[in-house]
Design a protein around this motif. Sequence first.
Motif, PDB file in Angstrom:
ATOM      1  N   ARG A  84      29.473  22.559  82.531  1.00  0.00           N
ATOM      2  CA  ARG A  84      31.011  22.011  83.186  1.00  0.00           C
ATOM      3  C   ARG A  84      31.972  21.658  81.814  1.00  0.00           C
ATOM      4  NH1 ARG A  84      27.634  21.910  87.350  1.00  0.00           N
ATOM      5  NH2 ARG A  84      27.319  22.430  88.484  1.00  0.00           N
ATOM      6  N   ILE A  85      33.022  21.877  81.629  1.00  0.00           N
ATOM      7  CA  ILE A  85      33.149  21.435  80.639  1.00  0.00           C
ATOM      8  C   ILE A  85      34.912  21.466  81.427  1.00  0.00           C
ATOM      9  CG2 ILE A  85      34.751  21.242  78.045  1.00  0.00           C
ATOM     10  CD1 ILE A  85      32.342  22.527  77.571  1.00  0.00           C
ATOM     11  N   TYR A  86      35.888  20.189  81.534  1.00  0.00           N
ATOM     12  CA  TYR A  86      36.939  20.057  82.334  1.00  0.00           C
ATOM     13  C   TYR A  86      38.561  20.194  81.056  1.00  0.00           C
ATOM     14  CZ  TYR A  86      34.252  18.817  85.677  1.00  0.00           C
ATOM     15  OH  TYR A  86      33.380  18.916  86.634  1.00  0.00           O
ATOM     16  N   ASP A  87      39.568  21.106  81.115  1.00  0.00           N
ATOM     17  CA  ASP A  87      41.067  20.601  80.385  1.00  0.00           C
ATOM     18  C   ASP A  87      41.113  19.590  79.836  1.00  0.00           C
ATOM     19  OD1 ASP A  87      40.953  23.260  81.531  1.00  0.00           O
ATOM     20  OD2 ASP A  87      42.572  22.945  83.086  1.00  0.00           O
ATOM     21  N   ASP A  88      41.004  19.597  78.442  1.00  0.00           N
ATOM     22  CA  ASP A  88      41.801  18.341  77.641  1.00  0.00           C
ATOM     23  C   ASP A  88      40.579  17.495  77.215  1.00  0.00           C
ATOM     24  OD1 ASP A  88      44.181  18.673  77.695  1.00  0.00           O
ATOM     25  OD2 ASP A  88      44.379  17.900  79.460  1.00  0.00           O
ATOM     26  N   LEU A  90      37.295  15.874  75.007  1.00  0.00           N
ATOM     27  CA  LEU A  90      36.761  16.100  74.148  1.00  0.00           C
ATOM     28  C   LEU A  90      35.129  15.513  73.792  1.00  0.00           C
ATOM     29  CD1 LEU A  90      40.233  14.836  71.983  1.00  0.00           C
ATOM     30  CD2 LEU A  90      39.770  16.885  72.349  1.00  0.00           C
ATOM     31  N   ILE A  91      35.300  15.404  74.861  1.00  0.00           N
ATOM     32  CA  ILE A  91      34.066  14.986  74.982  1.00  0.00           C
ATOM     33  C   ILE A  91      33.051  15.196  76.217  1.00  0.00           C
ATOM     34  CG2 ILE A  91      32.080  12.336  74.838  1.00  0.00           C
ATOM     35  CD1 ILE A  91      33.190  12.795  72.550  1.00  0.00           C
ATOM     36  N   VAL A  92      32.091  15.954  76.265  1.00  0.00           N
ATOM     37  CA  VAL A  92      31.421  16.591  76.989  1.00  0.00           C
ATOM     38  C   VAL A  92      30.576  16.452  77.569  1.00  0.00           C
ATOM     39  CG1 VAL A  92      33.328  18.882  76.221  1.00  0.00           C
ATOM     40  CG2 VAL A  92      30.880  18.676  75.709  1.00  0.00           C
ATOM     41  N   GLY A  93      30.049  16.813  78.720  1.00  0.00           N
ATOM     42  CA  GLY A  93      28.694  17.169  79.191  1.00  0.00           C
ATOM     43  C   GLY A  93      29.005  15.987  80.769  1.00  0.00           C
ATOM     44  N   ASN A  94      28.457  16.221  82.060  1.00  0.00           N
ATOM     45  CA  ASN A  94      28.710  16.218  83.355  1.00  0.00           C
ATOM     46  C   ASN A  94      27.757  15.118  83.972  1.00  0.00           C
ATOM     47  OD1 ASN A  94      27.425  18.943  83.188  1.00  0.00           O
ATOM     48  ND2 ASN A  94      26.879  18.891  85.241  1.00  0.00           N
ATOM     49  N   LEU A  95      27.506  14.152  84.638  1.00  0.00           N
ATOM     50  CA  LEU A  95      26.665  13.849  85.689  1.00  0.00           C
ATOM     51  C   LEU A  95      26.071  14.416  86.204  1.00  0.00           C
ATOM     52  CD1 LEU A  95      27.644  10.122  84.314  1.00  0.00           C
ATOM     53  CD2 LEU A  95      26.097  11.359  83.583  1.00  0.00           C
ATOM     54  N   LYS A 341      34.211   9.123  80.369  1.00  0.00           N
ATOM     55  CA  LYS A 341      33.490  10.245  81.392  1.00  0.00           C
ATOM     56  C   LYS A 341      32.628   9.026  81.743  1.00  0.00           C
ATOM     57  CE  LYS A 341      32.523  13.491  80.190  1.00  0.00           C
ATOM     58  NZ  LYS A 341      32.758  15.168  81.431  1.00  0.00           N
ATOM     59  N   CYS A 342      32.509   7.814  81.581  1.00  0.00           N
ATOM     60  CA  CYS A 342      32.090   7.304  82.442  1.00  0.00           C
ATOM     61  C   CYS A 342      32.565   6.846  84.016  1.00  0.00           C
ATOM     62  CB  CYS A 342      32.100   5.787  82.099  1.00  0.00           C
ATOM     63  SG  CYS A 342      31.232   5.690  80.315  1.00  0.00           S
ATOM     64  N   GLY A 343      33.726   7.248  85.007  1.00  0.00           N
ATOM     65  CA  GLY A 343      34.610   7.447  85.567  1.00  0.00           C
ATOM     66  C   GLY A 343      33.900   8.391  86.604  1.00  0.00           C
TER      67      GLY A 343
END
Length: 815
Positions: A84-88, A90-95, A341-343
Amino acid sequence: MNPAAATRRVAKNLPAAVPCPAGNPTARIDRLRCQIESAPYTICLERPRLLAGFRKTRESRSDRHPLIRRAQALAYIFSRRQPRIYDDELIVGNLGSKRISGNYYPEGSSFNILEDITRLDTRTVPLKLDLREKLELLRLGITLAGESLVAKALLKPGRLHHVRELLEPVRYFVTEQAGVSHQVGNFADIVRHGLERSWRQANTCLESDRCTDGSALDADQRAFYRALIITVNGIRAMAGRLANEATRLAENFPANSRRRLELERVAAACERVPFLPARNFQEGLQACWIMHVAMNLEDFEQGLSFGRLDQALWELYQQDIASGALSREQATELLACFELKCGESIPLYSERIDKYFSGANAAFAITVGGVDAAGADVTNELSGLILEAYSWIGTREPNIHARVHAGTPPWFLDKCMETLQRTGNRPALMGDEAIISALQQAGMTLPHARDYGIIGCTELASQGRTYNSADAALFNLPLCLELALNEGRGFDGKRRGVVTPPVAGMTRFDDVVSAYRAQVRGAMAELADALAALETAYRRYRTTPVNSLLTEGCLEAGRDITWGSAVYDFTSIQAVGLADVGDSLHALRRIVFEEGRYSLGEFVNILKSDFRGQEALARELANRPDRFGNGDAAADTMTQLAADVFTDAVTARRNTRGGPWLAGFYSMTCGFAFGRHTGALPNGRRAGTRLSNGVSPCDGADRNGPTAMLRSVASLDKRAWGNCHVLNVKFDKRIVAGTAGRRVLSRLFRHYLTEQGGMQVQVSVLDAATLIEARKNPDAFPNLVVRVSGYSAYFRDLQPEIQDEIIARATHGLA
């Protein structure tokens, strides 16, 4: 050279002052922050769904070596997750599978969330699931119940009493029931060398049938190296799926458009890292993030931390800045994307467990500043930009910790204070001299102690070398004093501790201390039995190949980290309610044994009645000026005694991997939860009320201002506190505003950390009126972040009693 002297050296290749101006977040960061802050909390079912799928495969058969079966399960999950890559971004990867979600871990304690299945939407921290998802959660929870490590370890004859303690923690809370987690991996090695080096080394060992030291491999070592190879292949597949998704999304944008170019860079990064070395700053951040995702999917999302990112990424940052490939604003934006991303992850706690860990915080920590192995200051421009990026977002994650020593550049400490002013809660400040000394006493070499990073809230590790179950359990210290005064029973009559003499036979103050010591040791022995059972189960059923890849010693020994192969191996126990015990011992000694106002039996009867008819005495005890936190030597000495009894009981033990136990002093929100089960105390505290937090004074006890309070805390001997402590300080933001406020705070904390020997302090800069209004009208303050205990949380996510505690903490003025 001693640690204090060594940290005064300053690296010659760094400028005396590094410009790190405060700026406003970019439009991208504003949009990303709004997306995250507006997303509902939910539960991710993807991981348990895939785990259930793996159980149907041939690789899951019980005749497989447990190391290999575990690695294949993880690789199955890694390689089949939906990217999953969200709009905007630049660092990707979903927990997780939703924007903000908690993973359900059948191996851990996630089963407790099923307690709330009928009221998920109405809890203090609501979890949004539709009916279909709730039914699937229930089905998966029941289907995978056999994966529970608690069941494997403790549902056995002679150990069922531990399960009762887990269900209603009174004496201690065994955090390790959920997993070990809490780790600072060797991210610098991943950035510089990628996983390829470890992957090749594992292959070489298998081909030669030799370990790295030349010794022949045994069957377990062969399985370990095969497990590493399987795990690396799974992580590569996960990164590859992200690269493919970025490429697919890029095709939706016109050629040479900004978003298409961004996605193409993302795809190029994920095609390369974390298997191969990072070539630029963005790839370095992306490599760290993918490994972080893998670690969270392997264990559980609590305290898995990045450590010294300003050191791991410094060379790539310098290279990109020098070549013109990166500007400071672009670097700060990338860092803010990373931090946001940590949030996206929250831990799953039932409402019952949330009382002990309120705030939905996973405590993903970043450490900045400090010294190198030789003791030279290595604070750099990136240290400041990490702070700047956090000031752009101001979210509950990540946790930021700034290392401070005598050679810390003034500009950096000023940047810390500026960030505190802007965010109200970060960074926490860590005292290098005290921490390095404590880590040496725990057994680390001086160079390794100097290379420490913070785990989660405040826990300590030598970066990439340490397996310290840094939050194995939290311990109710005041209850031990209650039990000591009632022959091992609580004031409610329930037997909770070992048998100690009746108060009629306690003719000296030392008799009380001896009984208190016996109760602490007795409870510690039972806790040790529970942890030993869990550790044994982890070695067989929940090995951690990802963690082993990120920790020095494992590859060299050919052993999983759960088998004791890390360079340093600790188990850490944290005390709750230290100031309550210190003040209570001080009051007992003064009123009973020195002034003779009451016999010990009379005084204990007053406590059993919860000061009924003795309200004036309770007020007198609670309002005495000679309590811990006021620079009173006698009170501070009693707090030291209370701490030493606990520390001695902890450090006398070793875990089943052969490593020592370490002591720490922080509370999460167990002070409230434990307090409900703790009777009245000799310091005037009433039964059922909250206990003191970390090493902070009891609520309202510190009457002489911040300097006296810091002096009391600094006076404590912390050399045996190998897992640090938490100290809360709160200032009214109007008093510490502007340049003058920054200067005053900088002087205050530099003095505390470098001259008085302070170990840690975390600061809240808020005004009480805002907190009170947020308590009344939470919808008006949805994103108000406050300091709790080593971590921060959205005020709205805290249990009401914890909100009251935050409001009640003393707000200090400064001259």
